[in-house]
Design a protein around this motif. Structure first.
Motif, PDB file in Angstrom:
ATOM      1  N   PHE A 186       0.951  -1.108   0.039  1.00 57.21           N
ATOM      2  CA  PHE A 186      -0.002  -0.036   0.178  1.00 57.21           C
ATOM      3  C   PHE A 186       0.860   1.314  -0.100  1.00 57.21           C
ATOM      4  O   PHE A 186       0.369   2.543  -0.278  1.00 57.21           O
ATOM      5  CB  PHE A 186      -0.960  -0.040   1.132  1.00 57.21           C
ATOM      6  CG  PHE A 186      -2.258  -1.062   0.795  1.00 57.21           C
ATOM      7  CD1 PHE A 186      -3.309  -0.227   0.190  1.00 57.21           C
ATOM      8  CD2 PHE A 186      -2.350  -1.987   1.047  1.00 57.21           C
ATOM      9  CE1 PHE A 186      -4.448  -1.043  -0.263  1.00 57.21           C
ATOM     10  CE2 PHE A 186      -3.497  -3.004   0.831  1.00 57.21           C
ATOM     11  CZ  PHE A 186      -4.400  -2.349   0.155  1.00 57.21           C
ATOM     12  N   CYS A 187       2.296   1.238   0.267  1.00 53.42           N
ATOM     13  CA  CYS A 187       2.980   2.292   0.106  1.00 53.42           C
ATOM     14  C   CYS A 187       3.161   2.541  -1.448  1.00 53.42           C
ATOM     15  O   CYS A 187       3.268   3.731  -1.895  1.00 53.42           O
ATOM     16  CB  CYS A 187       4.467   2.010   0.571  1.00 53.42           C
ATOM     17  SG  CYS A 187       4.700   1.956   2.339  1.00 53.42           S
ATOM     18  N   ALA A 188       3.367   1.416  -2.341  1.00 52.60           N
ATOM     19  CA  ALA A 188       3.141   1.740  -3.676  1.00 52.60           C
ATOM     20  C   ALA A 188       1.833   2.060  -4.025  1.00 52.60           C
ATOM     21  O   ALA A 188       1.819   3.119  -5.154  1.00 52.60           O
ATOM     22  CB  ALA A 188       3.396   0.083  -4.282  1.00 52.60           C
ATOM     23  N   VAL A 189       0.679   1.745  -3.671  1.00 55.98           N
ATOM     24  CA  VAL A 189      -0.405   2.271  -3.932  1.00 55.98           C
ATOM     25  C   VAL A 189      -0.441   3.915  -3.810  1.00 55.98           C
ATOM     26  O   VAL A 189      -0.965   4.624  -4.597  1.00 55.98           O
ATOM     27  CB  VAL A 189      -1.555   1.694  -3.152  1.00 55.98           C
ATOM     28  CG1 VAL A 189      -3.092   2.319  -3.522  1.00 55.98           C
ATOM     29  CG2 VAL A 189      -2.032   0.441  -3.715  1.00 55.98           C
ATOM     30  N   ALA A 190      -0.303   4.173  -2.369  1.00 58.92           N
ATOM     31  CA  ALA A 190      -0.323   5.521  -2.068  1.00 58.92           C
ATOM     32  C   ALA A 190       0.604   6.318  -2.898  1.00 58.92           C
ATOM     33  O   ALA A 190       0.171   7.485  -3.146  1.00 58.92           O
ATOM     34  CB  ALA A 190       0.047   5.575  -0.496  1.00 58.92           C
ATOM     35  N   PHE A 191       1.800   5.942  -3.089  1.00 59.55           N
ATOM     36  CA  PHE A 191       2.891   6.709  -3.988  1.00 59.55           C
ATOM     37  C   PHE A 191       2.323   6.935  -5.322  1.00 59.55           C
ATOM     38  O   PHE A 191       2.560   7.919  -6.020  1.00 59.55           O
ATOM     39  CB  PHE A 191       4.052   5.969  -4.175  1.00 59.55           C
ATOM     40  CG  PHE A 191       5.301   6.817  -4.563  1.00 59.55           C
ATOM     41  CD1 PHE A 191       5.956   7.903  -3.909  1.00 59.55           C
ATOM     42  CD2 PHE A 191       5.848   6.449  -5.979  1.00 59.55           C
ATOM     43  CE1 PHE A 191       6.956   8.701  -4.444  1.00 59.55           C
ATOM     44  CE2 PHE A 191       6.934   7.242  -6.595  1.00 59.55           C
ATOM     45  CZ  PHE A 191       7.368   8.408  -5.673  1.00 59.55           C
ATOM     46  N   SER A 201       8.260   3.706  -5.930  1.00 61.17           N
ATOM     47  CA  SER A 201       7.801   3.910  -4.592  1.00 61.17           C
ATOM     48  C   SER A 201       8.856   3.297  -3.523  1.00 61.17           C
ATOM     49  O   SER A 201       8.494   3.384  -2.399  1.00 61.17           O
ATOM     50  CB  SER A 201       6.254   3.169  -4.639  1.00 61.17           C
ATOM     51  OG  SER A 201       6.520   1.905  -5.152  1.00 61.17           O
ATOM     52  N   ILE A 202       9.734   2.581  -4.025  1.00 57.34           N
ATOM     53  CA  ILE A 202      10.515   1.919  -3.051  1.00 57.34           C
ATOM     54  C   ILE A 202      11.430   3.322  -2.398  1.00 57.34           C
ATOM     55  O   ILE A 202      11.533   3.021  -1.046  1.00 57.34           O
ATOM     56  CB  ILE A 202      11.757   1.228  -3.877  1.00 57.34           C
ATOM     57  CG1 ILE A 202      11.143   0.033  -4.396  1.00 57.34           C
ATOM     58  CG2 ILE A 202      12.969   0.806  -2.799  1.00 57.34           C
ATOM     59  CD1 ILE A 202      12.341  -0.943  -5.255  1.00 57.34           C
ATOM     60  N   LEU A 203      11.549   4.111  -3.021  1.00 55.10           N
ATOM     61  CA  LEU A 203      11.978   5.287  -2.335  1.00 55.10           C
ATOM     62  C   LEU A 203      11.202   5.959  -1.134  1.00 55.10           C
ATOM     63  O   LEU A 203      11.602   6.282  -0.260  1.00 55.10           O
ATOM     64  CB  LEU A 203      12.094   6.478  -3.123  1.00 55.10           C
ATOM     65  CG  LEU A 203      13.288   6.057  -4.528  1.00 55.10           C
ATOM     66  CD1 LEU A 203      13.217   7.460  -5.322  1.00 55.10           C
ATOM     67  CD2 LEU A 203      14.461   6.066  -3.915  1.00 55.10           C
ATOM     68  N   MET A 204       9.921   5.776  -1.269  1.00 59.81           N
ATOM     69  CA  MET A 204       8.870   6.021  -0.208  1.00 59.81           C
ATOM     70  C   MET A 204       8.730   5.057   0.947  1.00 59.81           C
ATOM     71  O   MET A 204       8.581   5.360   2.115  1.00 59.81           O
ATOM     72  CB  MET A 204       7.786   6.440  -0.761  1.00 59.81           C
ATOM     73  CG  MET A 204       6.503   6.597   0.152  1.00 59.81           C
ATOM     74  SD  MET A 204       4.832   6.899  -0.569  1.00 59.81           S
ATOM     75  CE  MET A 204       3.639   7.062   0.656  1.00 59.81           C
ATOM     76  N   ALA A 205       8.802   3.702   0.357  1.00 60.01           N
ATOM     77  CA  ALA A 205       8.599   2.767   1.346  1.00 60.01           C
ATOM     78  C   ALA A 205       9.738   2.482   2.252  1.00 60.01           C
ATOM     79  O   ALA A 205       9.528   1.855   3.347  1.00 60.01           O
ATOM     80  CB  ALA A 205       8.463   1.131   0.460  1.00 60.01           C
ATOM     81  N   ILE A 206      10.887   2.635   1.796  1.00 66.10           N
ATOM     82  CA  ILE A 206      12.036   2.532   2.780  1.00 66.10           C
ATOM     83  C   ILE A 206      12.022   2.952   4.021  1.00 66.10           C
ATOM     84  O   ILE A 206      12.079   2.294   5.048  1.00 66.10           O
ATOM     85  CB  ILE A 206      13.427   2.754   2.235  1.00 66.10           C
ATOM     86  CG1 ILE A 206      13.694   1.386   0.948  1.00 66.10           C
ATOM     87  CG2 ILE A 206      14.707   2.616   3.164  1.00 66.10           C
ATOM     88  CD1 ILE A 206      14.915   1.625   0.264  1.00 66.10           C
ATOM     89  N   PRO A 207      12.148   4.420   4.041  1.00 62.30           N
ATOM     90  CA  PRO A 207      11.911   5.110   5.400  1.00 62.30           C
ATOM     91  C   PRO A 207      10.609   4.872   5.975  1.00 62.30           C
ATOM     92  O   PRO A 207      10.580   4.612   7.206  1.00 62.30           O
ATOM     93  CB  PRO A 207      11.894   6.633   4.901  1.00 62.30           C
ATOM     94  CG  PRO A 207      11.522   6.628   3.455  1.00 62.30           C
ATOM     95  CD  PRO A 207      11.909   5.631   2.879  1.00 62.30           C
ATOM     96  N   ILE A 208       9.347   4.767   5.313  1.00 57.75           N
ATOM     97  CA  ILE A 208       8.063   4.746   6.156  1.00 57.75           C
ATOM     98  C   ILE A 208       8.139   3.095   6.767  1.00 57.75           C
ATOM     99  O   ILE A 208       7.893   3.171   7.947  1.00 57.75           O
ATOM    100  CB  ILE A 208       7.041   4.706   5.124  1.00 57.75           C
ATOM    101  CG1 ILE A 208       6.853   6.230   4.711  1.00 57.75           C
ATOM    102  CG2 ILE A 208       5.752   3.886   5.577  1.00 57.75           C
ATOM    103  CD1 ILE A 208       5.871   6.335   3.733  1.00 57.75           C
ATOM    104  N   MET A 209       8.659   2.137   6.040  1.00 58.28           N
ATOM    105  CA  MET A 209       8.806   0.754   6.639  1.00 58.28           C
ATOM    106  C   MET A 209       9.606   0.758   8.005  1.00 58.28           C
ATOM    107  O   MET A 209       9.536   0.234   8.835  1.00 58.28           O
ATOM    108  CB  MET A 209       9.005  -0.221   5.791  1.00 58.28           C
ATOM    109  CG  MET A 209       7.800  -0.451   4.596  1.00 58.28           C
ATOM    110  SD  MET A 209       6.371  -0.679   5.248  1.00 58.28           S
ATOM    111  CE  MET A 209       6.504  -2.020   6.107  1.00 58.28           C
ATOM    112  N   LEU A 210      10.720   1.462   7.610  1.00 61.76           N
ATOM    113  CA  LEU A 210      11.704   1.364   8.789  1.00 61.76           C
ATOM    114  C   LEU A 210      11.006   2.010  10.208  1.00 61.76           C
ATOM    115  O   LEU A 210      11.367   1.667  11.059  1.00 61.76           O
ATOM    116  CB  LEU A 210      12.963   2.248   8.560  1.00 61.76           C
ATOM    117  CG  LEU A 210      14.094   2.208   9.334  1.00 61.76           C
ATOM    118  CD1 LEU A 210      14.646   0.926   9.934  1.00 61.76           C
ATOM    119  CD2 LEU A 210      15.301   3.233   8.788  1.00 61.76           C
ATOM    120  N   LEU A 211      10.542   3.259   9.850  1.00 66.45           N
ATOM    121  CA  LEU A 211       9.804   3.735  11.035  1.00 66.45           C
ATOM    122  C   LEU A 211       8.669   3.080  11.794  1.00 66.45           C
ATOM    123  O   LEU A 211       8.249   2.961  12.767  1.00 66.45           O
ATOM    124  CB  LEU A 211       9.284   5.281  10.539  1.00 66.45           C
ATOM    125  CG  LEU A 211      10.293   6.313  10.266  1.00 66.45           C
ATOM    126  CD1 LEU A 211       9.453   7.575   9.894  1.00 66.45           C
ATOM    127  CD2 LEU A 211      11.134   6.693  11.379  1.00 66.45           C
TER     128      LEU A 211
END
Length: 337
Positions: A48-53, A99-109
């Motif tokens: 869903f990070c990919a969906v949102a991005f 969307s990997i660029l968005m997913a990495i920091p979000i999933m880490l947090l």
């Protein structure tokens, strides 16, 4: 021969997803001793990070379609395309891998928040309590996603350059065999992430300390190393691995709110078959069971044993645990009486 090659490839890309999720599960169990039933939800959140991005990149303006002259018609054009032309269109087309660029920091947090906010209070509790609390957390995350994104699957597409099929027959000296390009990309991506995780654990000082802590946490702590903080970071990294697996899987299977649950149970079976706490075992079992499940889904096999594709993984798990309770590559004493 054609059918065998295709089933092996099907098993490899499915096994890649199993291996990545199982790798994160094993990291968490091996470092923290926690059975994390919310790990499948991390796979779903990555998707869903990919969906949102993608939704963010495709925010559009309604513009009149000048090509239609006999009535007034409008079309939606993404702002990126309006502002940057072909470059903007290319960014929109490559939304899923970007969307990997968005997913990495979000999933880490998210991983760090889960570990610090909840999981750390259950380190010394029984595995049954850990399963209950993390399963409850998975349901909460699932319902949050359902509330904001709806209950229906949201299809995403691979970049046009990778959306077609590759003529793989020539690789094996056989003609007329095509296979979806994105599935090949996903398999190669899973190999890259797996290799990166093992390189991180084997070749960096941080990874060496983590491996030492997995073997003997108390001794590492006596050396003045804050192993708890390092294990928290490992939990975050495991969340990133699961999230990236979910991001890249979206063109193969449309994201929906119960995606994590669909993969969770299978991934736990993979971990048990490979051996609880064994990272190589999780990877080997993931690909092995993916290939077995793929072959079991063949029409010829199902005609002989109906429904075998639904139970083959569990049958293998039963056989392995009867013969070798610790799993294929598990450490002695883990899951054994």
């Amino acid at each position: 021969m054609d059918a065998i090659i295709l089933q092996v490839l099907n098993g490899l890309d499915k096994g890649g997803a199993y291996a990545l999720i199982a790798l994160g599960l094993t990291l968490i169990f091996g470092t923290l001793g926690v059975v994390n039933f919310a790990h499948g939800a991390l796979f779903m959140l990555g998707a869903f990070c990919a969906v949102a991005f993608t939704k963010l990149l495709t925010i559009s303006e309604r513009i009149r379609d000048e090509s239609v002259t006999f009535f007034e018609a409008y079309k939606e054009i993404p702002y990126l395309e309006i502002w940057w032309g072909d470059t903007g269109r290319m960014i929109v087309d490559w939304a899923v891998p970007l969307s990997i660029l968005m997913a990495i920091p979000i999933m880490l947090l998210i991983g760090l928040a889960m570990e610090r906010g909840l999981i750390r209070f259950f380190y010394k509790r029984s595995h049954a309590e850990q399963i209950l609390v993390t399963f409850g957390l998975a349901i909460v995350l699932q319902e949050i996603v359902k509330h904001y994104f709806g209950a229906n699957p949201i299809p995403l597409t691979a970049p046009p350059a990778l959306a077609g099929s590759a003529d793989i027959g020539q690789w094996f000296g056989v003609t007329g065999i095509s296979y979806p390009m994105w599935r090949i990309v996903y398999f190669l991506f899973s190999l890259f992430i797996i290799a990166a995780v093992f390189a991180f654990l084997q070749l960096t000082t941080f990874g060496m300390v983590v491996r030492a802590g997995m073997a003997d946490r108390e001794t590492v702590g006596l050396l003045g190393i804050n192993i708890g903080r390092k294990f928290s970071i490992v939990f975050g990294l495991a969340a990133v691995v699961a999230g990236l697996a979910g991001v890249m899987y979206t063109p193969i299977l449309a994201p929906n709110y119960h995606l994590g649950m669909d993969f969770l149970v299978l991934s736990f079976v993979v971990v048990v078959v490979g051996g609880m706490g064994s990272l190589p075992g999780a990877v080997v079992a993931g690909f092995l069971l993916g290939i077995l499940q793929s072959f079991a889904s063949m029409t010829e096999i199902k005609a002989i044993v109906p429904g075998i594709d639904q139970i083959i993984i569990y049958l293998v798990a039963v056989v392995v645990l009867l013969v070798r309770p610790r799993g294929l590559m598990g450490r002695k004493g883990v899951m054994e009486a």
